[in-house]
Design an enzyme around this catalytic site. Structure first.
Site, PDB file in Angstrom:
ATOM      1  N   TYR A   1      54.013  52.292  54.732  1.00  0.00           N
ATOM      2  CA  TYR A   1      54.132  52.822  53.370  1.00  0.00           C
ATOM      3  C   TYR A   1      53.261  51.984  52.456  1.00  0.00           C
ATOM      4  O   TYR A   1      53.279  50.746  52.529  1.00  0.00           O
ATOM      5  CB  TYR A   1      55.591  52.754  52.896  1.00  0.00           C
ATOM      6  CG  TYR A   1      55.797  53.182  51.447  1.00  0.00           C
ATOM      7  CD1 TYR A   1      56.163  52.247  50.473  1.00  0.00           C
ATOM      8  CD2 TYR A   1      55.631  54.493  51.056  1.00  0.00           C
ATOM      9  CE1 TYR A   1      56.347  52.629  49.153  1.00  0.00           C
ATOM     10  CE2 TYR A   1      55.820  54.889  49.729  1.00  0.00           C
ATOM     11  CZ  TYR A   1      56.184  53.941  48.773  1.00  0.00           C
ATOM     12  OH  TYR A   1      56.363  54.327  47.463  1.00  0.00           O
TER      13      TYR A   1
ATOM     14  N   LYS B   1      54.786  42.370  44.233  1.00  0.00           N
ATOM     15  CA  LYS B   1      56.082  41.697  44.404  1.00  0.00           C
ATOM     16  C   LYS B   1      56.056  40.210  44.039  1.00  0.00           C
ATOM     17  O   LYS B   1      56.073  39.852  42.869  1.00  0.00           O
ATOM     18  CB  LYS B   1      56.587  41.942  45.836  1.00  0.00           C
ATOM     19  CG  LYS B   1      56.804  43.451  46.138  1.00  0.00           C
ATOM     20  CD  LYS B   1      57.295  43.694  47.522  1.00  0.00           C
ATOM     21  CE  LYS B   1      57.242  45.171  47.872  1.00  0.00           C
ATOM     22  NZ  LYS B   1      58.462  45.910  47.556  1.00  0.00           N
TER      23      LYS B   1
ATOM     24  N   ASP C   1      47.419  45.694  53.596  1.00  0.00           N
ATOM     25  CA  ASP C   1      48.361  45.885  52.489  1.00  0.00           C
ATOM     26  C   ASP C   1      49.461  44.828  52.645  1.00  0.00           C
ATOM     27  O   ASP C   1      50.365  44.974  53.462  1.00  0.00           O
ATOM     28  CB  ASP C   1      48.946  47.295  52.527  1.00  0.00           C
ATOM     29  CG  ASP C   1      49.952  47.497  51.407  1.00  0.00           C
ATOM     30  OD1 ASP C   1      50.432  48.633  51.238  1.00  0.00           O
ATOM     31  OD2 ASP C   1      50.283  46.520  50.706  1.00  0.00           O
TER      32      ASP C   1
HETATM   33  P1  KE4 Z   1      55.288  49.517  44.381  1.00  0.00           P
HETATM   34  O1  KE4 Z   1      54.453  50.607  43.760  1.00  0.00           O
HETATM   35  O2  KE4 Z   1      56.672  49.998  44.749  1.00  0.00           O
HETATM   36  O3  KE4 Z   1      55.307  48.222  43.541  1.00  0.00           O
HETATM   37  O4  KE4 Z   1      54.585  49.052  45.747  1.00  0.00           O
HETATM   38  C1  KE4 Z   1      54.332  50.023  46.727  1.00  0.00           C
HETATM   39  C2  KE4 Z   1      54.192  49.343  48.079  1.00  0.00           C
HETATM   40  C3  KE4 Z   1      52.944  49.174  48.628  1.00  0.00           C
HETATM   41  N1  KE4 Z   1      52.772  48.573  49.826  1.00  0.00           N
HETATM   42  C4  KE4 Z   1      53.835  48.092  50.514  1.00  0.00           C
HETATM   43  C5  KE4 Z   1      53.612  47.433  51.841  1.00  0.00           C
HETATM   44  C6  KE4 Z   1      55.146  48.230  49.997  1.00  0.00           C
HETATM   45  O5  KE4 Z   1      56.201  47.746  50.702  1.00  0.00           O
HETATM   46  C7  KE4 Z   1      55.336  48.856  48.747  1.00  0.00           C
HETATM   47  C8  KE4 Z   1      56.713  49.060  48.136  1.00  0.00           C
HETATM   48  N2  KE4 Z   1      57.813  48.631  48.911  1.00  0.00           N
HETATM   49  C9  KE4 Z   1      59.057  49.362  48.702  1.00  0.00           C
HETATM   50  C10 KE4 Z   1      60.089  48.743  49.630  1.00  0.00           C
HETATM   51  N3  KE4 Z   1      59.972  49.238  50.922  1.00  0.00           N
HETATM   52  C11 KE4 Z   1      59.499  49.368  47.281  1.00  0.00           C
HETATM   53  C12 KE4 Z   1      60.923  49.830  47.060  1.00  0.00           C
HETATM   54  C13 KE4 Z   1      60.974  51.168  46.385  1.00  0.00           C
HETATM   55  O6  KE4 Z   1      60.162  52.061  46.736  1.00  0.00           O
HETATM   56  O7  KE4 Z   1      61.861  51.319  45.517  1.00  0.00           O
END
Ligand code: KE4
Length: 428
Positions: free
Chosen positions: A144, A266, A238
């Site tokens: 993801y 994060k 990523d």
């Molecule tokens: P954000 O747009 O949520 O800040 O980041 C997206 C993203 C991109 N790449 C990786 C590897 C990620 O894990 C994420 C976001 N992680 C999720 C948790 N699995 C965020 C939690 C959510 O979607 O509420």
């Protein structure tokens, strides 16, 4: 455990926010029950609006490496706020944080800050396409990378390697440029390169955290590196989740493979909205205003968020043995879970990378998304709900990752293992 106030709050929230949440996973749909509404964080703990306290193994999905209300980060934010919330103009703290990150990675000469991981990855993909002049991208099932259109793609029919939209609202015209391969399976990658001579980049989580915790094999990463070199395709890691979580240098503190571009999020925001992407000079110089690839953001490099991220990174760099302690605690936790599960005839697969840990209710090792999907998600849901009642807050999906933070003590780990022994004997 009384959750009456959370139940009421959830009803009210659903009247004005889709699903009552601002991000779908928070709705507890895959584990059942009412999502608990948080009143405050306190170090290793979350406190909900019914007064229940939980040891938090989610830490806002990774950012809070020192736990909630860390004094150092809090003071940095409060001090920043007194000078103003946002200027939409350059500040020196952006340069300071950028320099600190660039100094840590030989492969990163410049970095651009944005406000989320999604934005970081979306921008990195556009930059890769602009730099190579190619339109296709390659991602992996189970990884993801945020919710930008090109990446909301699911496997097409077995025959084709091109993806189809995984969400309504994403035009098939867009996803036809996204090829899908199987994680840890280099032949599936080679097949994609047979189907397209126009691949701008390969993007992956080098330590996947969004299908549960599934690290890439070192040999697989090495083969990806060679294929990218052969085809002059950019390799993007990523590390929005694994950055500063798997080790001080994320996957690059563990693997010898060096990517062409890295995305972050994060931890580098210390709990505030920050994402970033960085690469060597010849790639980053293509980015506006130096180059033609456009990318922008009103709150990009927001000074309050920058000071939070800088305080977090400085504290990481000053804290001795931080990651070895994280890894010891994470290993002790999931090995305790595995022992308790096995004692009750339950198969548990476990993984740890630094402060990141995962466990699958699965009788086979998990190497890719197909394997992960064979996990017993009902058992996971029962475990999650029961551990919540025991005062332990885990990610509300089998396909997520847990985290250790600096505020989590050995005693909390012991208590959690004890609760897991009780719960697993009840739910088996
Ligand atoms: P954000 O747009 O949520 O800040 O980041 C997206 C993203 C991109 N790449 C990786 C590897 C990620 O894990 C994420 C976001 N992680 C999720 C948790 N699995 C965020 C939690 C959510 O979607 O509420």
């Amino acid at each position: 455990m009384n959750t009456a106030n959370s139940k009421k709050a959830f009803e009210l929230a659903q009247n004005v926010i889709p699903g009552g949440v601002d991000s779908p996973v928070r709705a507890f749909k895959s584990v059942g029950g009412t999502p608990i509404f948080i009143e405050k964080g306190e170090g290793a703990y979350l406190v909900d609006i019914d007064g229940n306290r939980y040891v938090d193994f989610v830490q806002s999905w990774g950012p809070l490496i020192f736990g909630h209300c860390d004094k150092t980060i809090e003071l940095a934010v409060v001090d920043a706020v007194t000078k103003g919330l946002s200027f939409g103009a350059p500040t020196q703290v952006e340069t300071k944080l950028a320099s600190k990150i660039c100094d840590m990675f030989d492969s990163i000469d410049k970095i651009r800050f944005v406000s989320s991981g999604t934005e970081a990855v979306m921008s990195a993909i556009r930059l890769a396409r602009g730099y190579t002049g190619r339109d296709d991208i390659l991602k992996f099932e189970g990884c993801y990378h945020g919710h930008s259109d090109s990446l909301l793609v699911q496997a097409g029919s077995g025959a084709v390697t091109f993806g189809t939209p995984s969400s309504p609202g994403v035009p098939a015209d867009l996803t036809k440029h996204t090829l899908l391969a199987k994680y840890n399976d280099i032949d599936s990658v080679k097949k994609c390169f047979e189907n397209s001579k126009n691949i701008a980049c390969i993007i992956l989580e080098p330590i996947a955290g969004n299908m549960g915790l599934v690290p890439a094999d070192e040999k697989f990463l090495q083969e990806l590196r060679s294929i990218c070199d052969e085809h002059e395709t950019l390799l993007i890691f990523d590390e929005v989740m694994s950055g500063f979580r798997a080790s001080l240098k994320g996957s690059q503190g563990i693997s010898n493979v060096v990517p062409d571009m890295v995305t972050f999020g994060k931890v580098i925001g210390g709990g505030m909205p920050v994402g970033a992407f960085g690469a060597r000079l010849e790639i980053m110089n293509k980015l506006s205003p130096d180059g033609p690839v456009y990318q922008a953001g009103t709150l990009s490099g927001n000074p309050v968020a920058m000071f939070a991220g800088l305080a977090s990174l400085e504290k990481i760099l000053e804290t001795k043995d931080l990651y070895s302690e994280f890894e010891q605690k994470a290993k002790r936790l999931v090995e305790g879970f595995k022992k308790a599960a096995n004692k009750n005839g339950i198969e548990l697969q476990i993984n740890v990378r630094g402060s990141m840990f995962g466990f699958f209710f699965n009788d086979m090792p998990v190497k890719n998304f197909d394997d992960a999907l064979k996990s017993d998600t009902d058992m996971f849901a029962k475990f999650h709900q029961a551990m919540l009642k025991e005062g332990f807050y885990f990610a509300c999906s089998q396909f997520e990752t847990g985290f250790i933070c600096a505020a989590i003590t050995d005693e909390m780990i012991n208590d959690c293992i004890e609760s897991a022994q009780k719960v697993l004997s009840e739910i088996k």
